[in-house]
Scaffold this active site. Structure first.
Site, mmCIF file in Angstrom:
data_model
loop_
_atom_site.group_PDB
_atom_site.id
_atom_site.type_symbol
_atom_site.label_atom_id
_atom_site.label_comp_id
_atom_site.label_asym_id
_atom_site.label_seq_id
_atom_site.Cartn_x
_atom_site.Cartn_y
_atom_site.Cartn_z
ATOM 1 N N LYS A 158 0.831 -1.186 0.000
ATOM 2 C CA LYS A 158 0.000 0.000 0.000
ATOM 3 C C LYS A 158 0.877 1.251 0.000
ATOM 4 C CE LYS A 158 -1.567 1.793 3.791
ATOM 5 N NZ LYS A 158 -1.017 2.408 5.005
ATOM 6 N N LYS B 4 -1.252 -10.264 10.942
ATOM 7 C CA LYS B 4 -1.122 -10.258 12.405
ATOM 8 C C LYS B 4 -1.761 -11.521 12.971
ATOM 9 C CE LYS B 4 -0.953 -5.230 12.853
ATOM 10 N NZ LYS B 4 0.357 -4.867 13.389
ATOM 11 N N GLU C 8 -2.996 4.764 17.990
ATOM 12 C CA GLU C 8 -1.530 4.843 17.949
ATOM 13 C C GLU C 8 -1.068 6.010 18.809
ATOM 14 O OE1 GLU C 8 0.298 3.616 13.971
ATOM 15 O OE2 GLU C 8 -1.404 4.839 13.385
ATOM 16 N N HIS D 257 -6.696 -1.340 6.357
ATOM 17 C CA HIS D 257 -6.611 -2.157 7.571
ATOM 18 C C HIS D 257 -7.955 -2.304 8.294
ATOM 19 C CE1 HIS D 257 -2.467 -1.639 6.718
ATOM 20 N NE2 HIS D 257 -2.259 -0.530 7.397
ATOM 21 N N LYS E 141 -3.828 9.076 15.465
ATOM 22 C CA LYS E 141 -2.430 9.225 15.887
ATOM 23 C C LYS E 141 -2.398 10.010 17.194
ATOM 24 C CE LYS E 141 -0.748 7.822 11.790
ATOM 25 N NZ LYS E 141 -0.241 6.469 11.630
HETATM 26 C C1 BG6 Z 1 0.555 1.683 8.139
HETATM 27 C C2 BG6 Z 1 0.173 3.129 8.126
HETATM 28 O O1 BG6 Z 1 -0.064 1.001 7.080
HETATM 29 O O2 BG6 Z 1 0.163 1.096 9.365
HETATM 30 C C3 BG6 Z 1 0.774 3.863 9.306
HETATM 31 O O3 BG6 Z 1 0.602 3.736 6.915
HETATM 32 C C4 BG6 Z 1 0.456 3.159 10.597
HETATM 33 O O4 BG6 Z 1 0.319 5.213 9.346
HETATM 34 C C5 BG6 Z 1 0.770 1.674 10.507
HETATM 35 O O5 BG6 Z 1 1.205 3.761 11.630
HETATM 36 C C6 BG6 Z 1 0.281 0.941 11.734
HETATM 37 O O6 BG6 Z 1 0.728 -0.395 11.693
HETATM 38 P P1 BG6 Z 1 0.955 -1.213 13.030
HETATM 39 O O7 BG6 Z 1 1.330 -2.576 12.555
HETATM 40 O O8 BG6 Z 1 2.048 -0.524 13.773
HETATM 41 O O9 BG6 Z 1 -0.339 -1.169 13.774
#
Ligand code: BG6
Length: 478
Positions: free
Chosen positions: A143, A177, A211, A235, A326
């Site tokens: 992506k 995951k 996050e 996601h 975020k």
């Molecule tokens: C990515 C996004 O696909 O997934 C990011 O572009 C994001 O912005 C990340 O931080 C999160 O992935 P994970 O595995 O850390 O939850």
């Protein structure tokens, strides 16, 4: 079990994703005995570099992005000896003949496009023109797969000119995951849940991907995307699909992806009232979103919450609340299936308690939890309390849980095995954009301005209202 010997070419082999995820992931698979010593990894990129330079960069990446305890000196040397490097010009002719010489007959061939999407088409074309990739080769793309429906279609077409859909592996690393796959195992491997898995018994569903990081460092990309394109279109929609889909007839790629596609197509458009967008303010952890992206007038969201509906027989009337953002209070991703109250309470307790919640924790602390009502122990009469039936993978599985591979490792091994189940099919990606586009177009047409929120919070207050007005509450982010 080791996979077959393979040649894996990583375009963008010196880039961020290769250094952080792909190369460390491959090292772990080698150390674990899954990547055979006959495998070869070929870094391909624009930079001038020789094999030694690429090995040095890889060694540094392993040291930077893996705990020292995970690195065994001999294994690292063995891994590095499997690497080589070719300088290629993705849009020109340079390097392709040399790359071809690196590709051995009689092994699996995989080409990882860890590059900007604008290079997908040119690389695919050159792999075919120079007869480097044959009809059994696999290509892996990352992506963002498009920015909207039109660009995703164009990307699909640029790949389809040269490769069959069965050769294309579109990565959504959330599908790699551990707990995400466990979601399918729990749903379809047990009798317990499936009869209750519908709007008659499920009050609502919450999906949270919170996050703590901000967008500093990748502000330029991020500000052109926003949370909807960066996280929801891929996601979160994938998670929603796995919860909402019908049982596939088999655990095979097309059976699973057909069912996910039906869910995406059954999604209603989101009403303006059912959507909240936000941007973090300046806080103790760093500058504001606007400062991070360097545009004081940006209207891109780095937080989004929505009330969504899947309009089909199974889910009509059960809202799906999703949120992601975020700089929130904790890094926590979880799915909560909140069941309805028993239809009649024989114990004088109020309705709306929602005692039965199945929580699927993606990260950190992967696991599942089910809360049930029991009698409070003691002589105090029939007093009810809700307690968790807990299954933390770390506790239940001991050492096995410590070995849970990272999403990328698992997905790369699936590419080598030729298993597309955990990869998005072209029509799925397009359907996801077809749902996303009008939602974005609508807020753009209304000139919607994201609400500011405090860093370290749960997002803007309006997001709380999304549930409050329905008489529900978000689960704590922790
Ligand atoms: C990515 C996004 O696909 O997934 C990011 O572009 C994001 O912005 C990340 O931080 C999160 O992935 P994970 O595995 O850390 O939850």
């Amino acid at each position: 079990i080791p996979v077959e010997p393979f040649d894996l070419v990583i375009f963008g082999g010196t880039g961020d994703l290769a250094r952080r995820k792909i190369l460390p992931g491959l090292y772990r698979r080698l150390a674990d005995g899954q990547m055979p010593p006959e495998a070869r990894v070929i870094g391909a990129a624009r930079s001038e570099m020789d094999d030694e330079g690429f090995r040095k960069l890889t060694r540094e990446s392993l040291e930077e992005f893996m705990p020292a305890s995970a690195l065994d000196k001999e294994r690292v040397e063995e891994f590095l000896s499997l690497l080589s490097y070719v300088q290629v010009d993705a849009k020109g002719d340079g390097g392709w003949a040399e790359l071809k010489e690196h590709i051995r007959p009689d092994v699996v061939h995989a080409f990882y496009f860890s590059v900007a999407p604008s290079l997908f088409g040119p690389i695919a074309e050159r792999l075919k023109d120079h007869a480097i990739a044959d009809d059994n080769a696999r290509i892996v793309v990352e992506k963002p797969f498009g920015h909207d429906l039109a660009s995703a279609k164009a990307l699909n077409q640029s790949l389809a000119c040269h490769f069959d859909e069965t050769q294309i592996y579109r990565i959504d690393h959330y599908l790699g995951k551990e707990t995400v796959q466990n979601l399918m195992a729990v749903r379809f491997g047990n009798m317990l849940f499936e009869p209750l898995w519908n709007s008659q018994y499920v009050d609502h569903i919450q999906i949270t991907v919170a996050e703590t990081v901000g967008v500093g460092g990748r502000g330029e990309y991020y500000d052109r995307s926003g949370a909807m394109r960066d996280m929801v279109q891929n996601h979160l929609l994938q998670l929603l699909c796995l919860i909402a889909m019908e049982p596939p007839a088999r655990y095979d790629p097309d059976a699973v992806r057909d069912e996910k596609l039906k869910v995406i197509r059954a999604l209603d458009p989101v009403r303006p009232d059912d959507l909240v967008r936000g941007q973090y303010r300046e806080g103790s952890d760093g500058p504001s979103y606007l400062a991070d992206v360097g545009d004081p007038r940006s209207r891109t969201e780095c937080f989004i919450a929505m009330r969504m509906s899947v309009s089909n027989w199974r889910w009509a009337g059960t809202p799906f609340y999703i949120r992601t953002g975020k700089r929130l209070k904790a890094r926590a991703s979880e799915i909560a299936i909140v069941f309805k109250d028993a239809p009649h309470s024989i114990f004088d307790v109020p309705q709306g308690r929602h005692s039965n919640v199945l929580t699927i924790r993606l990260q950190p602390n992967e696991g599942m939890q089910m809360t049930v009502t029991i009698k409070e122990p003691g002589p105090g009469g029939m007093r009810l309390i809700d307690v968790p039936l807990d299954m933390s993978f770390a506790e239940a599985l001991g050492e096995q849980a410590a070995d849970i591979p990272d999403a990328y490792e698992r997905l790369i091994m699936d590419v080598i095995r030729g298993n597309q189940t955990l990869f998005m099919r072209g029509d799925e990606v397009e359907a996801a954009w077809a749902w996303t586009d009008p939602v974005i177009a609508d807020w753009e047409a209304r000139g919607h301005v994201p609400s500011p929120y405090e860093q370290g919070s749960s997002g803007p207050d309006d997001a709380l209202m999304l549930l409050h007005r329905d008489g529900r509450r978000w689960r704590e982010i922790r």
